[in-house]
Design a protein around this motif. Structure first.
Motif, PDB file in Angstrom:
ATOM      1  N   LEU A  29       0.834  -1.209   0.000  1.00  0.00           N
ATOM      2  CA  LEU A  29       0.000   0.000   0.000  1.00  0.00           C
ATOM      3  C   LEU A  29       0.862   1.250   0.000  1.00  0.00           C
ATOM      4  CD1 LEU A  29      -2.874  -1.020   2.417  1.00  0.00           C
ATOM      5  CD2 LEU A  29      -3.044  -0.563  -0.005  1.00  0.00           C
ATOM      6  N   LEU A 105      -6.836   1.352   1.174  1.00  0.00           N
ATOM      7  CA  LEU A 105      -7.132   2.134   2.383  1.00  0.00           C
ATOM      8  C   LEU A 105      -5.970   1.963   3.339  1.00  0.00           C
ATOM      9  CD1 LEU A 105      -8.972   3.636   4.478  1.00  0.00           C
ATOM     10  CD2 LEU A 105      -9.860   1.393   5.106  1.00  0.00           C
ATOM     11  N   GLY A 106      -5.459   3.075   3.824  1.00  0.00           N
ATOM     12  CA  GLY A 106      -4.385   2.999   4.815  1.00  0.00           C
ATOM     13  C   GLY A 106      -4.506   4.128   5.819  1.00  0.00           C
ATOM     14  N   VAL A 107      -4.156   3.835   7.047  1.00  0.00           N
ATOM     15  CA  VAL A 107      -4.122   4.842   8.120  1.00  0.00           C
ATOM     16  C   VAL A 107      -2.661   4.993   8.539  1.00  0.00           C
ATOM     17  CG1 VAL A 107      -4.779   5.289  10.539  1.00  0.00           C
ATOM     18  CG2 VAL A 107      -6.480   4.432   8.913  1.00  0.00           C
ATOM     19  N   ARG A 113      -5.085   2.195  15.196  1.00  0.00           N
ATOM     20  CA  ARG A 113      -5.835   1.607  16.323  1.00  0.00           C
ATOM     21  C   ARG A 113      -6.441   2.666  17.245  1.00  0.00           C
ATOM     22  NH1 ARG A 113      -5.459  -4.066  17.736  1.00  0.00           N
ATOM     23  NH2 ARG A 113      -7.615  -4.452  18.345  1.00  0.00           N
ATOM     24  N   LYS A 114      -6.721   3.845  16.672  1.00  0.00           N
ATOM     25  CA  LYS A 114      -7.357   4.895  17.471  1.00  0.00           C
ATOM     26  C   LYS A 114      -8.720   5.274  16.889  1.00  0.00           C
ATOM     27  CE  LYS A 114      -3.340   7.080  19.613  1.00  0.00           C
ATOM     28  NZ  LYS A 114      -2.493   5.888  19.515  1.00  0.00           N
ATOM     29  N   GLY A 115      -9.244   4.404  16.045  1.00  0.00           N
ATOM     30  CA  GLY A 115     -10.599   4.627  15.520  1.00  0.00           C
ATOM     31  C   GLY A 115     -10.651   5.410  14.222  1.00  0.00           C
ATOM     32  N   GLY A 117      -9.554   4.548  11.178  1.00  0.00           N
ATOM     33  CA  GLY A 117      -9.995   3.688  10.078  1.00  0.00           C
ATOM     34  C   GLY A 117     -11.520   3.591  10.040  1.00  0.00           C
ATOM     35  N   CYS A 118     -12.135   3.403  11.202  1.00  0.00           N
ATOM     36  CA  CYS A 118     -13.610   3.318  11.257  1.00  0.00           C
ATOM     37  C   CYS A 118     -14.241   4.644  10.852  1.00  0.00           C
ATOM     38  CB  CYS A 118     -14.075   2.931  12.667  1.00  0.00           C
ATOM     39  SG  CYS A 118     -13.671   1.236  13.095  1.00  0.00           S
ATOM     40  N   PHE A 153     -11.473  -5.891  10.677  1.00  0.00           N
ATOM     41  CA  PHE A 153     -11.704  -4.448  10.528  1.00  0.00           C
ATOM     42  C   PHE A 153     -12.971  -4.192   9.714  1.00  0.00           C
ATOM     43  CE2 PHE A 153     -11.166  -0.709   7.768  1.00  0.00           C
ATOM     44  CZ  PHE A 153     -11.177   0.291   8.727  1.00  0.00           C
ATOM     45  N   LYS A 156     -16.118  -5.334  11.518  1.00  0.00           N
ATOM     46  CA  LYS A 156     -16.510  -4.355  12.546  1.00  0.00           C
ATOM     47  C   LYS A 156     -17.227  -3.165  11.922  1.00  0.00           C
ATOM     48  CE  LYS A 156     -14.960  -1.546  16.268  1.00  0.00           C
ATOM     49  NZ  LYS A 156     -14.076  -1.296  17.354  1.00  0.00           N
TER      50      LYS A 156
HETATM   51  C1  LIG Z   1      -6.621  -1.597   8.575  1.00  0.00           C
HETATM   52  C2  LIG Z   1      -6.474  -0.137   9.017  1.00  0.00           C
HETATM   53  C3  LIG Z   1      -6.990   0.748   7.882  1.00  0.00           C
HETATM   54  C4  LIG Z   1      -7.289   0.085  10.282  1.00  0.00           C
HETATM   55  O1  LIG Z   1      -7.197   1.445  10.658  1.00  0.00           O
HETATM   56  P1  LIG Z   1      -7.168   1.852  12.213  1.00  0.00           P
HETATM   57  O2  LIG Z   1      -7.374   3.328  12.291  1.00  0.00           O
HETATM   58  O3  LIG Z   1      -5.965   1.302  12.831  1.00  0.00           O
HETATM   59  O4  LIG Z   1      -8.459   1.046  12.693  1.00  0.00           O
HETATM   60  P2  LIG Z   1      -9.414   1.331  13.924  1.00  0.00           P
HETATM   61  O5  LIG Z   1      -8.653   1.939  15.063  1.00  0.00           O
HETATM   62  O6  LIG Z   1     -10.591   2.095  13.422  1.00  0.00           O
HETATM   63  O7  LIG Z   1      -9.782  -0.173  14.319  1.00  0.00           O
HETATM   64  C5  LIG Z   1     -10.983  -0.787  14.035  1.00  0.00           C
HETATM   65  C6  LIG Z   1     -10.893  -2.283  14.215  1.00  0.00           C
HETATM   66  O8  LIG Z   1     -10.028  -2.866  13.240  1.00  0.00           O
HETATM   67  C7  LIG Z   1      -9.352  -4.013  13.816  1.00  0.00           C
HETATM   68  N1  LIG Z   1      -7.917  -3.706  13.921  1.00  0.00           N
HETATM   69  C8  LIG Z   1      -7.297  -2.577  13.530  1.00  0.00           C
HETATM   70  N2  LIG Z   1      -5.966  -2.684  13.718  1.00  0.00           N
HETATM   71  C9  LIG Z   1      -5.741  -3.905  14.254  1.00  0.00           C
HETATM   72  C10 LIG Z   1      -4.565  -4.598  14.670  1.00  0.00           C
HETATM   73  N3  LIG Z   1      -3.349  -4.047  14.572  1.00  0.00           N
HETATM   74  N4  LIG Z   1      -4.704  -5.857  15.152  1.00  0.00           N
HETATM   75  C11 LIG Z   1      -5.920  -6.433  15.249  1.00  0.00           C
HETATM   76  N5  LIG Z   1      -7.089  -5.808  14.883  1.00  0.00           N
HETATM   77  C12 LIG Z   1      -6.985  -4.570  14.383  1.00  0.00           C
HETATM   78  C13 LIG Z   1      -9.954  -4.189  15.200  1.00  0.00           C
HETATM   79  O9  LIG Z   1     -11.104  -4.998  15.057  1.00  0.00           O
HETATM   80  C14 LIG Z   1     -10.355  -2.751  15.537  1.00  0.00           C
HETATM   81  O10 LIG Z   1     -11.344  -2.682  16.523  1.00  0.00           O
HETATM   82  P3  LIG Z   1     -10.927  -2.614  18.101  1.00  0.00           P
HETATM   83  O11 LIG Z   1      -9.866  -1.547  18.204  1.00  0.00           O
HETATM   84  O12 LIG Z   1     -12.221  -2.250  18.760  1.00  0.00           O
HETATM   85  O13 LIG Z   1     -10.433  -3.979  18.436  1.00  0.00           O
HETATM   86  C15 LIG Z   1      -4.989   0.215   9.342  1.00  0.00           C
HETATM   87  O14 LIG Z   1      -4.518  -0.646  10.362  1.00  0.00           O
HETATM   88  C16 LIG Z   1      -4.046   0.114   8.174  1.00  0.00           C
HETATM   89  O15 LIG Z   1      -3.863   1.087   7.459  1.00  0.00           O
HETATM   90  N6  LIG Z   1      -3.446  -1.080   7.999  1.00  0.00           N
HETATM   91  C17 LIG Z   1      -2.481  -1.307   6.930  1.00  0.00           C
HETATM   92  C18 LIG Z   1      -3.171  -1.353   5.599  1.00  0.00           C
HETATM   93  C19 LIG Z   1      -4.290  -2.373   5.516  1.00  0.00           C
HETATM   94  O16 LIG Z   1      -4.152  -3.511   5.964  1.00  0.00           O
HETATM   95  N7  LIG Z   1      -5.417  -1.922   4.920  1.00  0.00           N
HETATM   96  C20 LIG Z   1      -6.588  -2.751   4.743  1.00  0.00           C
HETATM   97  C21 LIG Z   1      -6.636  -3.148   3.332  1.00  0.00           C
HETATM   98  S1  LIG Z   1      -7.624  -4.563   3.026  1.00  0.00           S
END
Ligand SMILES: CC(C)(COP(=O)(O)OP(=O)(O)OC[C@H]1O[C@@H](n2cnc3c(N)ncnc32)[C@H](O)[C@@H]1OP(=O)(O)O)[C@@H](O)C(=O)NCCC(=O)NCCS
Length: 194
Positions: A29, A105-107, A113-115, A117-118, A153, A156
């Motif tokens: 990504l 999608l990337g954060v 893990r601070k919400g 992504g949601c 993710f 959820k």
């Molecule tokens: C996937 C991603 C977009 C999530 O964004 P984020 O801001 O970290 O997500 P949120 O804080 O909104 O988390 C929502 C839920 O996602 C899941 N989640 C997110 N990060 C996680 C982690 N490191 N390990 C396990 N579950 C995880 C959990 O279910 C979490 O809910 P919880 O915190 O109540 O347990 C981000 O981790 C990312 O950019 N990852 C790398 C790229 C990627 O994998 N993109 C998805 C493409 S298919």
């Protein structure tokens, strides 16, 4: 931090040059946003947007790519087909349902893990049921990496697997039985937000 402290911009060459390098802790990504996103936009293949932090506008908090898609029911078996069409009236008249694909999608890894992504998911859903949309869009679809974290993710965030088993999905994609399934098709029905 939350998205209210951020502003949305199209991710163009100006943004690319002015912002700090974006790192979402995912090699493919990161490479896409660094090298390919702008060309995809130029070729009209997928448009990338980013949220930057208002108090530090060079900081990209999240980035995502969207493009037009559809769920075609013609070649679906009865289980997935029923899932897609169960809430749609006059189902027999349609073979293809309009959708938007979240292709990437990337954060920012500093704030994962601070919400955020949601919040981005809520934003995208609301965006595509906005009355100002030029086209109809019933579903949001993603090809989620076939790993626990991305699937958790999206689950959820209200997404469901279109195919209940990997084998069904392989058959649909005409892949050999032992072929590793890298992604799972997941969908979200926007009608529930109406
Ligand atoms: C996937 C991603 C977009 C999530 O964004 P984020 O801001 O970290 O997500 P949120 O804080 O909104 O988390 C929502 C839920 O996602 C899941 N989640 C997110 N990060 C996680 C982690 N490191 N390990 C396990 N579950 C995880 C959990 O279910 C979490 O809910 P919880 O915190 O109540 O347990 C981000 O981790 C990312 O950019 N990852 C790398 C790229 C990627 O994998 N993109 C998805 C493409 S298919």
């Amino acid at each position: 931090m939350n998205l209210e402290e951020c502003t949305l911009f199209p991710y163009d060459s100006e943004m690319h040059e002015s912002c700090y390098p974006f790192d979402c802790a995912h090699k493919d990504l990161n490479e896409f946003f660094e090298k390919d996103a702008i060309n995809y936009s130029a070729e009209l293949l997928g448009k990338t947007y980013c949220f930057t932090l208002d108090k530090d506008p060079q900081l990209i908090v999240a980035a995502f790519t969207v493009s037009n898609d559809s769920i075609k029911t013609t070649h679906l078996t009865s289980g997935p087909k029923t899932r897609v069409t169960k809430n749609i009236p006059r189902v027999k008249t349609m073979r293809s349902y309009p959708a938007v694909l979240i292709g990437r999608l990337g954060v920012n890894k500093q704030i994962s893990r601070k919400g955020i992504g949601c919040e981005v998911m809520d934003f995208i859903k609301a965006w595509f049921i906005d009355g100002k949309n030029k086209t109809g869009c019933r579903y949001v679809v993603v090809d989620a990496y076939n790993e626990k974290m991305p699937i958790d993710f999206y689950t959820k965030n209200g997404f469901e697997l279109l195919f209940s088993t990997e084998q069904q999905e392989r058959e649909y994609l005409k892949l050999p039985t032992d072929y590793p399934l890298k992604t799972r098709l997941m969908y979200f029905d926007l009608i529930i937000l109406r």
